[in-house]
Design a protein around this motif. Structure first.
Motif, mmCIF file in Angstrom:
data_model
loop_
_atom_site.group_PDB
_atom_site.id
_atom_site.type_symbol
_atom_site.label_atom_id
_atom_site.label_comp_id
_atom_site.label_asym_id
_atom_site.label_seq_id
_atom_site.Cartn_x
_atom_site.Cartn_y
_atom_site.Cartn_z
ATOM 1 N N SER A 99 -23.651 18.166 23.117
ATOM 2 C CA SER A 99 -23.644 17.290 24.300
ATOM 3 C C SER A 99 -23.322 18.118 25.536
ATOM 4 O O SER A 99 -22.237 17.990 26.136
ATOM 5 N N PRO A 100 -24.245 18.991 25.945
ATOM 6 C CA PRO A 100 -23.949 19.895 27.061
ATOM 7 C C PRO A 100 -23.691 19.184 28.371
ATOM 8 O O PRO A 100 -23.011 19.730 29.251
ATOM 9 N N GLU A 101 -24.197 17.960 28.523
ATOM 10 C CA GLU A 101 -24.021 17.244 29.783
ATOM 11 C C GLU A 101 -22.562 16.892 30.046
ATOM 12 O O GLU A 101 -22.190 16.541 31.173
ATOM 13 N N GLN A 102 -21.714 16.987 29.034
ATOM 14 C CA GLN A 102 -20.298 16.668 29.215
ATOM 15 C C GLN A 102 -19.498 17.851 29.762
ATOM 16 O O GLN A 102 -18.310 17.713 30.038
ATOM 17 N N ILE A 103 -20.140 19.003 29.901
ATOM 18 C CA ILE A 103 -19.493 20.197 30.436
ATOM 19 C C ILE A 103 -20.039 20.451 31.836
ATOM 20 O O ILE A 103 -21.242 20.431 32.056
ATOM 21 N N VAL A 104 -19.131 20.688 32.794
ATOM 22 C CA VAL A 104 -19.527 20.898 34.186
ATOM 23 C C VAL A 104 -19.313 22.360 34.560
ATOM 24 O O VAL A 104 -18.240 22.925 34.332
ATOM 25 N N GLY A 105 -20.354 22.958 35.135
ATOM 26 C CA GLY A 105 -20.271 24.331 35.605
ATOM 27 C C GLY A 105 -20.396 24.388 37.117
ATOM 28 O O GLY A 105 -21.366 23.891 37.690
ATOM 29 N N ALA A 106 -19.408 24.978 37.768
ATOM 30 C CA ALA A 106 -19.414 25.129 39.224
ATOM 31 C C ALA A 106 -19.671 26.587 39.557
ATOM 32 O O ALA A 106 -18.926 27.471 39.116
ATOM 33 N N THR A 107 -20.738 26.842 40.292
ATOM 34 C CA THR A 107 -21.023 28.207 40.702
ATOM 35 C C THR A 107 -21.128 28.260 42.216
ATOM 36 O O THR A 107 -20.827 27.293 42.905
ATOM 37 N N LYS A 108 -21.547 29.416 42.748
ATOM 38 C CA LYS A 108 -21.530 29.604 44.197
ATOM 39 C C LYS A 108 -22.785 30.312 44.688
ATOM 40 O O LYS A 108 -23.403 31.076 43.960
ATOM 41 N N TRP A 109 -23.093 30.024 45.925
ATOM 42 C CA TRP A 109 -24.046 30.837 46.677
ATOM 43 C C TRP A 109 -23.277 31.360 47.880
ATOM 44 O O TRP A 109 -22.888 30.599 48.751
ATOM 45 N N CYS A 110 -23.032 32.662 47.885
ATOM 46 C CA CYS A 110 -22.227 33.294 48.926
ATOM 47 C C CYS A 110 -23.126 34.147 49.815
ATOM 48 O O CYS A 110 -23.774 35.073 49.340
ATOM 49 N N VAL A 111 -23.147 33.840 51.085
ATOM 50 C CA VAL A 111 -23.977 34.571 52.048
ATOM 51 C C VAL A 111 -23.068 35.454 52.893
ATOM 52 O O VAL A 111 -22.322 34.962 53.742
ATOM 53 N N PHE A 112 -23.131 36.761 52.656
ATOM 54 C CA PHE A 112 -22.276 37.710 53.359
ATOM 55 C C PHE A 112 -22.989 38.395 54.517
ATOM 56 O O PHE A 112 -22.353 38.822 55.474
ATOM 57 N N LYS A 113 -24.302 38.528 54.419
ATOM 58 C CA LYS A 113 -25.072 39.216 55.454
ATOM 59 C C LYS A 113 -25.833 38.195 56.293
ATOM 60 O O LYS A 113 -26.135 37.096 55.843
ATOM 61 N N ARG A 114 -26.141 38.589 57.515
ATOM 62 C CA ARG A 114 -26.905 37.699 58.391
ATOM 63 C C ARG A 114 -28.232 37.360 57.724
ATOM 64 O O ARG A 114 -28.998 38.247 57.338
ATOM 65 N N THR A 115 -28.488 36.073 57.585
ATOM 66 C CA THR A 115 -29.636 35.578 56.821
ATOM 67 C C THR A 115 -30.304 34.424 57.562
ATOM 68 O O THR A 115 -29.619 33.592 58.160
ATOM 69 N N ILE A 116 -31.617 34.397 57.529
ATOM 70 C CA ILE A 116 -32.353 33.233 58.011
ATOM 71 C C ILE A 116 -32.602 32.342 56.796
ATOM 72 O O ILE A 116 -33.431 32.668 55.942
ATOM 73 N N PRO A 117 -31.888 31.226 56.683
ATOM 74 C CA PRO A 117 -31.957 30.413 55.458
ATOM 75 C C PRO A 117 -33.165 29.482 55.450
ATOM 76 O O PRO A 117 -33.032 28.256 55.519
ATOM 77 N N SER A 118 -34.347 30.076 55.331
ATOM 78 C CA SER A 118 -35.549 29.253 55.190
ATOM 79 C C SER A 118 -35.478 28.471 53.885
ATOM 80 O O SER A 118 -34.669 28.781 53.001
ATOM 81 N N ARG A 119 -36.328 27.483 53.745
ATOM 82 C CA ARG A 119 -36.344 26.724 52.493
ATOM 83 C C ARG A 119 -36.600 27.654 51.315
ATOM 84 O O ARG A 119 -35.975 27.510 50.256
ATOM 85 N N ALA A 120 -37.482 28.636 51.500
ATOM 86 C CA ALA A 120 -37.795 29.558 50.408
ATOM 87 C C ALA A 120 -36.569 30.360 49.996
ATOM 88 O O ALA A 120 -36.331 30.585 48.800
ATOM 89 N N VAL A 121 -35.790 30.796 50.972
ATOM 90 C CA VAL A 121 -34.581 31.577 50.676
ATOM 91 C C VAL A 121 -33.557 30.724 49.936
ATOM 92 O O VAL A 121 -32.963 31.149 48.931
ATOM 93 N N VAL A 122 -33.327 29.516 50.426
ATOM 94 C CA VAL A 122 -32.342 28.634 49.797
ATOM 95 C C VAL A 122 -32.794 28.239 48.395
ATOM 96 O O VAL A 122 -32.008 28.261 47.437
ATOM 97 N N LEU A 123 -34.058 27.890 48.265
ATOM 98 C CA LEU A 123 -34.591 27.511 46.953
ATOM 99 C C LEU A 123 -34.480 28.657 45.963
ATOM 100 O O LEU A 123 -34.107 28.449 44.792
ATOM 101 N N ALA A 124 -34.757 29.890 46.411
ATOM 102 C CA ALA A 124 -34.661 31.047 45.521
ATOM 103 C C ALA A 124 -33.230 31.247 45.035
ATOM 104 O O ALA A 124 -33.003 31.594 43.865
ATOM 105 N N ALA A 125 -32.259 31.007 45.920
ATOM 106 C CA ALA A 125 -30.853 31.152 45.525
ATOM 107 C C ALA A 125 -30.483 30.136 44.454
ATOM 108 O O ALA A 125 -29.795 30.453 43.477
ATOM 109 N N VAL A 126 -30.929 28.904 44.629
ATOM 110 C CA VAL A 126 -30.632 27.862 43.643
ATOM 111 C C VAL A 126 -31.348 28.153 42.328
ATOM 112 O O VAL A 126 -30.760 28.040 41.236
ATOM 113 N N GLN A 127 -32.603 28.552 42.405
ATOM 114 C CA GLN A 127 -33.373 28.844 41.190
ATOM 115 C C GLN A 127 -32.779 30.016 40.427
ATOM 116 O O GLN A 127 -32.782 30.018 39.192
#
Length: 363
Positions: A99-127
């Protein structure tokens, strides 16, 4: 799901975080990003995860931005997004459960460098995070943006909100944002979009009491706190011990970071020993609870706190049974007055001016 014992899990306090009901103590996996904390085999780590789940600790955090010192001169201005190992191992463990749905995993997207967060960039980070964990959605994605002067963090978060609506993210949180920006973000995105902010909070570091608490109440945000045990220094093992050498090779990176804060920002080792003795006396009044139990309870007693994240060196050093003793009671007025009597002698209330608001030490 890993079989659980009702006698142990019934003691675990829970709260609602977005779509999830989660325990008020989470297991921090940031030690998997470096062997400096001690290492164990993947099989031992998975067994450690299973032990935590059996005890009711069903939420895991992939890590935090944990540099060796809060000293602004020592913190690197750029760094890799470095939670891949934790994400991979956690994902393998979660997928192995019935029952994996009963376990919650919290992760992060950390942006340290100057970035233009286009949809493609944000989507790639999530993927990328989904690929590492082998999932089709991210349970809780916590967002960190280092440069406040670049307000593209709002654009990035709006895209994360869109991806949440598309089902790629279950909940969105922040990581090390201060009170002003947390208020700005929650106001801009709308009520209920941001469910959490992960920041440092302990008897030593009380910065969330100055502004952040009010922002959390205003927007219904819960804090996920790290550093609550000051890298393990808020524990019985340090009672009546001599001051350790900050540069000793015997200390973990986490211990060096928090010892630095204790000695340079909060007070000194003698006053810290007074705090430990006070916590020990309070623990004795509560049927022999540990110093760590009392320090954890002090944080949990604040209503804007959702959960305390306790770092566990799975397969090396972990204390799920002792941590459970922090549940099921609250500190009395006498307890809090005795703690405050020590804190009033420290610089704890001025850390927010000497270091800055929550997360300032990472910028």
């Amino acid at each position: 799901m890993v079989p659980t014992s009702s006698s142990t899990t019934d003691r675990v306090e829970t709260f609602r975080l977005g779509p999830f009901v989660v325990p008020r103590i989470w297991t921090g996996l940031w030690q998997l990003s470096s062997n400096a904390w001690g290492s164990a085999s993947v099989s031992k780590i998975r067994r450690g995860m299973a032990r935590h789940v059996e005890s009711g600790y069903t939420a895991f955090d992939m890590g935090t931005i944990n540099f060796p010192s809060f000293d602004h001169q020592l913190i690197p201005r750029t760094a890799a997004d470095h939670y891949g190992s934790a994400e991979i191992i956690f994902g393998q463990f979660k997928r192995s459960l019935p029952s994996p749905e009963q376990i919650v995993g919290a992760t992060k997207w950390c942006v340290f460098k100057r970035t233009i967060p286009s949809r493609a960039v944000v989507l790639a980070a999530v993927q990328e995070r989904m690929e590492r964990m082998g999932t089709t959605t991210v349970d809780l994605l916590q967002f960190h943006w280092q440069d406040y002067s670049d307000q593209n963090y709002l654009s990035a978060l709006r895209t994360l909100k869109d991806l949440k609506a598309e089902g790629l993210i279950s909940a969105i949180g922040l990581c090390n944002f201060d009170a002003i920006r947390t208020d700005e973000i929650c106001t801009s995105l709308g009520q209920g979009v941001i469910v959490s902010n992960q920041v440092q909070f302990s008897i030593i570091d009380t910065r969330p009491l100055h502004g952040m608490a009010d922002v959390c109440e205003k927007h219904g945000v819960k804090l996920l706190t790290y550093g609550t045990l000051a890298g393990g220094f808020l524990a019985d093992k340090w009672l009546d011990e001599p001051e350790p050498d900050l540069y000793s090779g015997n200390l973990t990176p986490s211990q060096r970071k928090y010892l630095d804060m204790i000695l340079k920002a909060w007070g000194n080792w003698s006053l810290f020993q007074s705090l430990l003795h006070t916590l020990r006396a309070i623990g004795d009044r509560h049927s022999g609870l540990s110093i760590a139990n009392i320090a954890t309870r002090w944080v949990l007693d604040h209503p804007f706190v959702g959960a305390v994240i306790v770092g566990a060196r799975l397969g090396v050093s972990e204390h799920p049974d002792d941590n459970q003793k922090a549940f099921g009671f609250t500190l009395s007025d006498r307890d809090n007055e005795e703690i405050e009597a020590v804190l009033s002698q420290s610089n704890g209330r001025t850390i927010i001016t000497s270091i800055g608001d929550c997360g300032a030490e990472y910028r």
